[in-house]
Scaffold this motif. Structure first.
Motif, mmCIF file in Angstrom:
data_model
loop_
_atom_site.group_PDB
_atom_site.id
_atom_site.type_symbol
_atom_site.label_atom_id
_atom_site.label_comp_id
_atom_site.label_asym_id
_atom_site.label_seq_id
_atom_site.Cartn_x
_atom_site.Cartn_y
_atom_site.Cartn_z
ATOM 1 N N ASN A 98 77.089 -54.638 35.483
ATOM 2 C CA ASN A 98 75.927 -55.390 35.006
ATOM 3 C C ASN A 98 76.066 -55.717 33.526
ATOM 4 O OD1 ASN A 98 74.374 -55.760 37.357
ATOM 5 N ND2 ASN A 98 73.535 -53.696 37.213
ATOM 6 N N VAL B 137 77.877 -49.633 38.636
ATOM 7 C CA VAL B 137 76.876 -50.698 38.654
ATOM 8 C C VAL B 137 76.416 -51.016 37.235
ATOM 9 C CG1 VAL B 137 74.529 -51.278 39.405
ATOM 10 C CG2 VAL B 137 76.147 -50.260 41.025
ATOM 11 N N ASP C 262 73.520 -44.742 45.648
ATOM 12 C CA ASP C 262 73.084 -45.205 44.330
ATOM 13 C C ASP C 262 73.521 -44.232 43.239
ATOM 14 O OD1 ASP C 262 71.954 -47.483 45.406
ATOM 15 O OD2 ASP C 262 69.912 -46.664 45.427
ATOM 16 N N ASN D 53 76.576 -56.680 43.936
ATOM 17 C CA ASN D 53 76.528 -55.284 44.357
ATOM 18 C C ASN D 53 76.680 -55.224 45.877
ATOM 19 O OD1 ASN D 53 75.946 -52.589 44.850
ATOM 20 N ND2 ASN D 53 74.338 -52.512 43.306
#
Length: 83
Positions: A18, A14, A7, A31
């Motif tokens: 998004n 990410v 992460d 994802n």
């Protein structure tokens, strides 16, 4: 790899994808974490095969692992937009 490290390593990408999805610049961001990771770890493969060809590209096995989530996402989108 620990999921927390995954992460952290992918946070910028990410966030970017998004934002692109929210602005309508891409249709759908999926994802890959959801296909490869559980709550604690993100395995890089099976005992004799890797999910990745190199640091950033999927192997055939990795692509197969993503097939079902991609198809499910596509089917949901089609159902949502059906008349």
């Amino acid at each position: 790899m620990l999921r927390s490290q995954y992460d952290q390593d992918n946070a910028y990408s990410v966030k970017l994808f998004n934002a692109l999805e929210k602005e309508g610049l891409i249709n759908k961001f999926i994802n890959v974490r959801d296909a490869f990771c559980d709550d604690a770890v993100c395995p890089i493969g099976q005992p004799r095969q890797s999910y990745f060809y190199d640091e950033e590209h999927l192997s055939a096995l990795g692509a197969k692992k993503l097939l079902a989530p991609l198809l499910m996402s596509t089917m949901k989108e089609l159902a949502y937009h059906a008349p």
